[in-house]
Scaffold this motif. Structure first.
Motif, PDB file in Angstrom:
ATOM      1  N   GLY A 212      -0.122   3.520  -3.393  1.00 18.91           N
ATOM      2  CA  GLY A 212       1.018   4.192  -2.793  1.00 18.91           C
ATOM      3  C   GLY A 212       1.631   3.383  -1.674  1.00 18.91           C
ATOM      4  O   GLY A 212       2.862   3.293  -1.553  1.00 18.91           O
ATOM      5  N   LEU A 213       0.798   2.766  -0.849  1.00 18.74           N
ATOM      6  CA  LEU A 213       1.316   1.957   0.252  1.00 18.74           C
ATOM      7  C   LEU A 213       2.024   0.708  -0.279  1.00 18.74           C
ATOM      8  O   LEU A 213       3.033   0.277   0.296  1.00 18.74           O
ATOM      9  CB  LEU A 213       0.187   1.560   1.187  1.00 18.74           C
ATOM     10  CG  LEU A 213       0.603   0.787   2.439  1.00 18.74           C
ATOM     11  CD1 LEU A 213       1.628   1.569   3.260  1.00 18.74           C
ATOM     12  CD2 LEU A 213      -0.616   0.432   3.300  1.00 18.74           C
ATOM     13  N   ALA A 214       1.509   0.129  -1.362  1.00 16.84           N
ATOM     14  CA  ALA A 214       2.185  -1.026  -1.955  1.00 16.84           C
ATOM     15  C   ALA A 214       3.596  -0.654  -2.388  1.00 16.84           C
ATOM     16  O   ALA A 214       4.561  -1.400  -2.150  1.00 16.84           O
ATOM     17  CB  ALA A 214       1.379  -1.559  -3.142  1.00 16.84           C
ATOM     18  N   ILE A 215       3.740   0.503  -3.015  1.00 17.06           N
ATOM     19  CA  ILE A 215       5.063   0.966  -3.438  1.00 17.06           C
ATOM     20  C   ILE A 215       5.968   1.171  -2.234  1.00 17.06           C
ATOM     21  O   ILE A 215       7.152   0.792  -2.242  1.00 17.06           O
ATOM     22  CB  ILE A 215       4.936   2.266  -4.248  1.00 17.06           C
ATOM     23  CG1 ILE A 215       4.200   1.994  -5.562  1.00 17.06           C
ATOM     24  CG2 ILE A 215       6.313   2.874  -4.529  1.00 17.06           C
ATOM     25  CD1 ILE A 215       3.897   3.241  -6.363  1.00 17.06           C
ATOM     26  N   VAL A 216       5.421   1.746  -1.169  1.00 19.12           N
ATOM     27  CA  VAL A 216       6.196   1.965   0.053  1.00 19.12           C
ATOM     28  C   VAL A 216       6.662   0.632   0.643  1.00 19.12           C
ATOM     29  O   VAL A 216       7.806   0.521   1.114  1.00 19.12           O
ATOM     30  CB  VAL A 216       5.359   2.752   1.085  1.00 19.12           C
ATOM     31  CG1 VAL A 216       6.053   2.765   2.450  1.00 19.12           C
ATOM     32  CG2 VAL A 216       5.133   4.172   0.602  1.00 19.12           C
ATOM     33  N   MET A 217       5.810  -0.376   0.612  1.00 15.93           N
ATOM     34  CA  MET A 217       6.170  -1.690   1.160  1.00 15.93           C
ATOM     35  C   MET A 217       7.387  -2.265   0.447  1.00 15.93           C
ATOM     36  O   MET A 217       8.325  -2.752   1.090  1.00 15.93           O
ATOM     37  CB  MET A 217       4.992  -2.664   1.016  1.00 15.93           C
ATOM     38  CG  MET A 217       3.721  -2.276   1.760  1.00 15.93           C
ATOM     39  SD  MET A 217       3.854  -2.409   3.551  1.00 15.93           S
ATOM     40  CE  MET A 217       4.111  -4.150   3.777  1.00 15.93           C
ATOM     41  N   PHE A 218       7.389  -2.184  -0.876  1.00  9.80           N
ATOM     42  CA  PHE A 218       8.516  -2.721  -1.638  1.00  9.80           C
ATOM     43  C   PHE A 218       9.765  -1.854  -1.471  1.00  9.80           C
ATOM     44  O   PHE A 218      10.871  -2.373  -1.298  1.00  9.80           O
ATOM     45  CB  PHE A 218       8.145  -2.833  -3.117  1.00  9.80           C
ATOM     46  CG  PHE A 218       7.069  -3.851  -3.390  1.00  9.80           C
ATOM     47  CD1 PHE A 218       7.282  -5.194  -3.132  1.00  9.80           C
ATOM     48  CD2 PHE A 218       5.836  -3.467  -3.897  1.00  9.80           C
ATOM     49  CE1 PHE A 218       6.294  -6.134  -3.373  1.00  9.80           C
ATOM     50  CE2 PHE A 218       4.846  -4.390  -4.145  1.00  9.80           C
ATOM     51  CZ  PHE A 218       5.069  -5.731  -3.880  1.00  9.80           C
ATOM     52  N   ALA A 219       9.587  -0.541  -1.527  1.00 10.11           N
ATOM     53  CA  ALA A 219      10.732   0.370  -1.418  1.00 10.11           C
ATOM     54  C   ALA A 219      11.405   0.231  -0.062  1.00 10.11           C
ATOM     55  O   ALA A 219      12.648   0.208   0.037  1.00 10.11           O
ATOM     56  CB  ALA A 219      10.282   1.808  -1.653  1.00 10.11           C
ATOM     57  N   ALA A 220      10.625   0.122   0.995  1.00  8.22           N
ATOM     58  CA  ALA A 220      11.189  -0.004   2.336  1.00  8.22           C
ATOM     59  C   ALA A 220      11.965  -1.298   2.483  1.00  8.22           C
ATOM     60  O   ALA A 220      13.050  -1.324   3.091  1.00  8.22           O
ATOM     61  CB  ALA A 220      10.071   0.062   3.378  1.00  8.22           C
ATOM     62  N   TYR A 221      11.453  -2.373   1.907  1.00  2.98           N
ATOM     63  CA  TYR A 221      12.128  -3.672   2.015  1.00  2.98           C
ATOM     64  C   TYR A 221      13.509  -3.637   1.360  1.00  2.98           C
ATOM     65  O   TYR A 221      14.470  -4.195   1.900  1.00  2.98           O
ATOM     66  CB  TYR A 221      11.258  -4.754   1.376  1.00  2.98           C
ATOM     67  CG  TYR A 221      11.942  -6.105   1.300  1.00  2.98           C
ATOM     68  CD1 TYR A 221      12.079  -6.890   2.435  1.00  2.98           C
ATOM     69  CD2 TYR A 221      12.440  -6.583   0.091  1.00  2.98           C
ATOM     70  CE1 TYR A 221      12.703  -8.123   2.375  1.00  2.98           C
ATOM     71  CE2 TYR A 221      13.064  -7.821   0.018  1.00  2.98           C
ATOM     72  CZ  TYR A 221      13.191  -8.583   1.163  1.00  2.98           C
ATOM     73  OH  TYR A 221      13.815  -9.796   1.094  1.00  2.98           O
ATOM     74  N   PHE A 222      13.608  -2.984   0.214  1.00  2.00           N
ATOM     75  CA  PHE A 222      14.868  -2.977  -0.526  1.00  2.00           C
ATOM     76  C   PHE A 222      15.829  -1.864  -0.084  1.00  2.00           C
ATOM     77  O   PHE A 222      16.982  -1.846  -0.517  1.00  2.00           O
ATOM     78  CB  PHE A 222      14.596  -2.836  -2.028  1.00  2.00           C
ATOM     79  CG  PHE A 222      14.018  -4.076  -2.643  1.00  2.00           C
ATOM     80  CD1 PHE A 222      14.801  -5.200  -2.835  1.00  2.00           C
ATOM     81  CD2 PHE A 222      12.679  -4.118  -3.025  1.00  2.00           C
ATOM     82  CE1 PHE A 222      14.267  -6.356  -3.401  1.00  2.00           C
ATOM     83  CE2 PHE A 222      12.148  -5.258  -3.590  1.00  2.00           C
ATOM     84  CZ  PHE A 222      12.933  -6.381  -3.777  1.00  2.00           C
ATOM     85  N   SER A 223      15.361  -0.961   0.766  1.00  2.00           N
ATOM     86  CA  SER A 223      16.219   0.173   1.137  1.00  2.00           C
ATOM     87  C   SER A 223      16.587   0.212   2.612  1.00  2.00           C
ATOM     88  O   SER A 223      17.428   1.017   3.010  1.00  2.00           O
ATOM     89  CB  SER A 223      15.540   1.491   0.762  1.00  2.00           C
ATOM     90  OG  SER A 223      14.304   1.630   1.457  1.00  2.00           O
ATOM     91  N   PHE A 224      15.979  -0.637   3.421  1.00  2.00           N
ATOM     92  CA  PHE A 224      16.242  -0.553   4.856  1.00  2.00           C
ATOM     93  C   PHE A 224      16.475  -1.931   5.441  1.00  2.00           C
ATOM     94  O   PHE A 224      15.732  -2.871   5.158  1.00  2.00           O
ATOM     95  CB  PHE A 224      15.068   0.118   5.579  1.00  2.00           C
ATOM     96  CG  PHE A 224      15.220   0.140   7.075  1.00  2.00           C
ATOM     97  CD1 PHE A 224      16.115   1.007   7.680  1.00  2.00           C
ATOM     98  CD2 PHE A 224      14.474  -0.724   7.869  1.00  2.00           C
ATOM     99  CE1 PHE A 224      16.260   1.017   9.061  1.00  2.00           C
ATOM    100  CE2 PHE A 224      14.610  -0.712   9.250  1.00  2.00           C
ATOM    101  CZ  PHE A 224      15.509   0.166   9.848  1.00  2.00           C
ATOM    102  N   GLN A 225      17.531  -2.043   6.262  1.00  2.00           N
ATOM    103  CA  GLN A 225      17.824  -3.256   7.014  1.00  2.00           C
ATOM    104  C   GLN A 225      18.406  -2.862   8.358  1.00  2.00           C
ATOM    105  O   GLN A 225      19.059  -1.814   8.477  1.00  2.00           O
ATOM    106  CB  GLN A 225      18.810  -4.159   6.275  1.00  2.00           C
ATOM    107  CG  GLN A 225      18.250  -4.832   5.035  1.00  2.00           C
ATOM    108  CD  GLN A 225      19.296  -5.716   4.367  1.00  2.00           C
ATOM    109  OE1 GLN A 225      20.480  -5.371   4.317  1.00  2.00           O
ATOM    110  NE2 GLN A 225      18.860  -6.849   3.858  1.00  2.00           N
ATOM    111  N   SER A 226      18.198  -3.700   9.346  1.00  2.00           N
ATOM    112  CA  SER A 226      18.752  -3.436  10.668  1.00  2.00           C
ATOM    113  C   SER A 226      18.907  -4.752  11.418  1.00  2.00           C
ATOM    114  O   SER A 226      18.003  -5.607  11.385  1.00  2.00           O
ATOM    115  CB  SER A 226      17.859  -2.493  11.465  1.00  2.00           C
ATOM    116  OG  SER A 226      18.311  -2.385  12.808  1.00  2.00           O
ATOM    117  N   PRO A 227      20.028  -4.939  12.127  1.00  2.00           N
ATOM    118  CA  PRO A 227      20.212  -6.163  12.917  1.00  2.00           C
ATOM    119  C   PRO A 227      19.186  -6.314  14.032  1.00  2.00           C
ATOM    120  O   PRO A 227      19.026  -7.409  14.580  1.00  2.00           O
ATOM    121  CB  PRO A 227      21.638  -6.008  13.472  1.00  2.00           C
ATOM    122  CG  PRO A 227      21.956  -4.556  13.367  1.00  2.00           C
ATOM    123  CD  PRO A 227      21.212  -4.061  12.180  1.00  2.00           C
TER     124      PRO A 227
END
Length: 333
Positions: A142-157
């Protein structure tokens, strides 16, 4: 009756030759990629290795393989129980190697030095991965999925700064030669942990351990895998040591860069002589067109260029088309 993970792993911790072979293939791929990068750096080839889609995918596949194998190795070495002395010894070696890479790249490229590259990431992920060697499998996956999902869905300057870029949520890639952020990098390590634990539970790991990797090719790959860290550290200095003295003889001229340099030299010379920017721009554009059309680059670089009849014809033609002069302009003298 199904065995536990500890029972399946066994206390003898057999050496998995197939894992070494895969690691060997990956490190040879890294050497090949860096060779291509160096050839482009020295302008021996024209392919933009760092941005070309095929090369980009190749590099990311190699990186993902090493991060995945970090998780695999953690389980195989410490699945029964963490062997702290070997772990800290390996961690210290990785940390020292990472520091060496940072210092070396800082000397040669202080503005783009490697402050969190692949070795830094492997060291940190090895430490983080210990927590998940005995955690519930559903949590690891589950954490592996969260790691990938967060990378592709969140960005911030906020994460564009060097101090936070190693986390991985930047909007603009930081200036560095190598950066392997926690997101999604640690996700690959978690996948390695998850799949290896599943392989041990299912008995599939025993079949992998039975692969002996005999033969010259597999044997060589196996040795390369076992010496992958040393190969990683020394291959670039060796490649650069070989290519640096050869580069002046093998480098290919960049036509666009050559044309820009020619026009700049011509325009500066013309302005010093005539002082009319509009006419000088027209003259130098004409000269550049004629030199390229007649492939006169060799004549321009030869001695006695001012006496070359072809160059003289270009000067007279462009002078007549651009302005009347009492004396001919010289292109690159």
């Amino acid at each position: 009756m199904r065995q536990t993970e500890d029972e399946q792993a066994g206390r003898q911790r057999p050496r998995y030759a197939l894992v070494d072979v895969v690691r060997g293939i990956a490190i040879i791929g890294v050497v090949f990629y860096h060779l291509a990068w160096d050839l482009r750096f020295f302008n021996i080839i024209t392919t933009a290795v760092d941005v070309a889609p095929g090369w980009f995918f190749f590099a990311r596949t190699l990186l993902a393989t090493f991060l995945f194998l970090t998780g695999v190795s953690l389980v195989l070495a410490h699945g029964v129980g963490i062997r702290w002395r070997p772990f800290w010894k390996r961690f210290a070696i990785l940390a020292a190697a990472a520091l060496l890479v940072s210092l070396g790249t800082y000397i040669f490229a202080p503005d783009a030095f490697v402050y969190f590259g692949v070795l830094h990431a492997i060291a940190l992920f090895s430490l983080m991965g210990l927590v998940f060697l005995r955690a519930p499998l559903w949590l690891v996956g589950g954490l592996a999925i969260v790691m990938f999902a967060a990378y592709f869905s969140f960005q911030s300057p906020v994460f564009n700064s060097r101090a936070l870029s190693w986390i991985g949520f930047w909007t603009v890639p930081p200036l560095t030669e190598d950066l392997v952020p926690v997101f999604p990098g640690f996700g690959f390590t978690l996948l390695g942990i998850l799949l290896t634990r599943l392989a041990l539970l299912s008995g599939f790991a025993a079949r992998i351990a039975a692969v002996s990797a005999n033969g010259r090719l597999l044997g060589a790959l196996k040795q390369a895998g076992r010496w992958s860290l040393i190969i990683y550290l020394v291959h670039q200095p060796i490649l650069l040591g070989i290519l640096t003295p050869l580069a002046p003889y093998l480098a290919r001229e960049d036509p666009a860069e050559r044309a820009t340099e020619f026009f700049g030299a011509c325009f500066s010379s013309c302005l010093e002589t005539e002082g009319n920017a509009t006419q000088c721009r027209a003259y130098c554009n004409c000269a550049l067109e004629q030199v390229e059309a007649g492939d006169l680059w060799g004549a321009l670089n030869a001695q006695g260029v001012s006496q070359n009849p072809e160059i003289g014809a270009v000067i007279n033609l462009c002078r007549a088309m651009s302005f009347e002069l009492d004396k001919p302009l010289e292109l690159l003298e």
